[in-house]
Write a protein that holds these residues in place. Structure first.
Motif, PDB file in Angstrom:
ATOM      1  N   UNK A  62     -30.624  -7.425  40.440  1.00 32.53           N
ATOM      2  CA  UNK A  62     -31.765  -7.832  41.265  1.00 32.53           C
ATOM      3  C   UNK A  62     -32.199  -9.252  40.920  1.00 32.53           C
ATOM      4  N   UNK A  63     -32.203  -9.578  39.625  1.00 32.24           N
ATOM      5  CA  UNK A  63     -32.581 -10.925  39.191  1.00 32.24           C
ATOM      6  C   UNK A  63     -31.593 -11.960  39.717  1.00 32.24           C
ATOM      7  N   UNK A  64     -30.300 -11.618  39.675  1.00 32.05           N
ATOM      8  CA  UNK A  64     -29.282 -12.548  40.167  1.00 32.05           C
ATOM      9  C   UNK A  64     -29.439 -12.769  41.672  1.00 32.05           C
ATOM     10  N   UNK A  65     -29.703 -11.688  42.405  1.00 38.50           N
ATOM     11  CA  UNK A  65     -29.902 -11.804  43.843  1.00 38.50           C
ATOM     12  C   UNK A  65     -31.130 -12.640  44.151  1.00 38.50           C
ATOM     13  N   UNK A  66     -32.213 -12.381  43.434  1.00 43.48           N
ATOM     14  CA  UNK A  66     -33.432 -13.157  43.652  1.00 43.48           C
ATOM     15  C   UNK A  66     -33.189 -14.641  43.373  1.00 43.48           C
ATOM     16  N   UNK A  67     -32.450 -14.925  42.304  1.00 47.72           N
ATOM     17  CA  UNK A  67     -32.138 -16.309  41.975  1.00 47.72           C
ATOM     18  C   UNK A  67     -31.322 -16.979  43.069  1.00 47.72           C
ATOM     19  N   UNK A  68     -30.352 -16.254  43.601  1.00 50.63           N
ATOM     20  CA  UNK A  68     -29.523 -16.815  44.671  1.00 50.63           C
ATOM     21  C   UNK A  68     -30.349 -17.063  45.928  1.00 50.63           C
TER      22      UNK A  68
END
Length: 77
Positions: free
Chosen positions: A40-46
């Motif tokens: 989820x953090x990676x998706x939010x960052x992207x």
């Protein structure tokens, strides 16, 4: 995996309170939740990176091509 006794006792107690089969099942669920959070953090960052991008607008075809290329690369084909 070897854990300190205090951690094992705490995991066993939390497992019983949470309705898990045993401490190992409880710990496995904790690890799975951590993996989901990281995704989820990676998706939010992207997504945030895309919002802060260079302002170029993408056409539907460009997005589709990018998705197909990503999928193809992920599959190794």
């Amino acid at each position: 995996m070897d854990l300190p006794q205090e951690i094992e006792r705490m995991a066993a107690r939390r497992a019983a309170e949470g309705g898990y089969r045993d401490a190992a099942d409880y710990v496995a669920q904790l690890v799975a939740a951590d993996i989901r959070d990281a995704s989820d953090d990676a998706l939010e960052g992207a997504l945030l990176e895309g919002l802060d991008g260079d302002g170029d607008e993408w056409s539907l075809e460009a997005m589709r091509a990018e998705c197909h290329a990503s999928l193809k690369a992920a599959r190794g084909t």
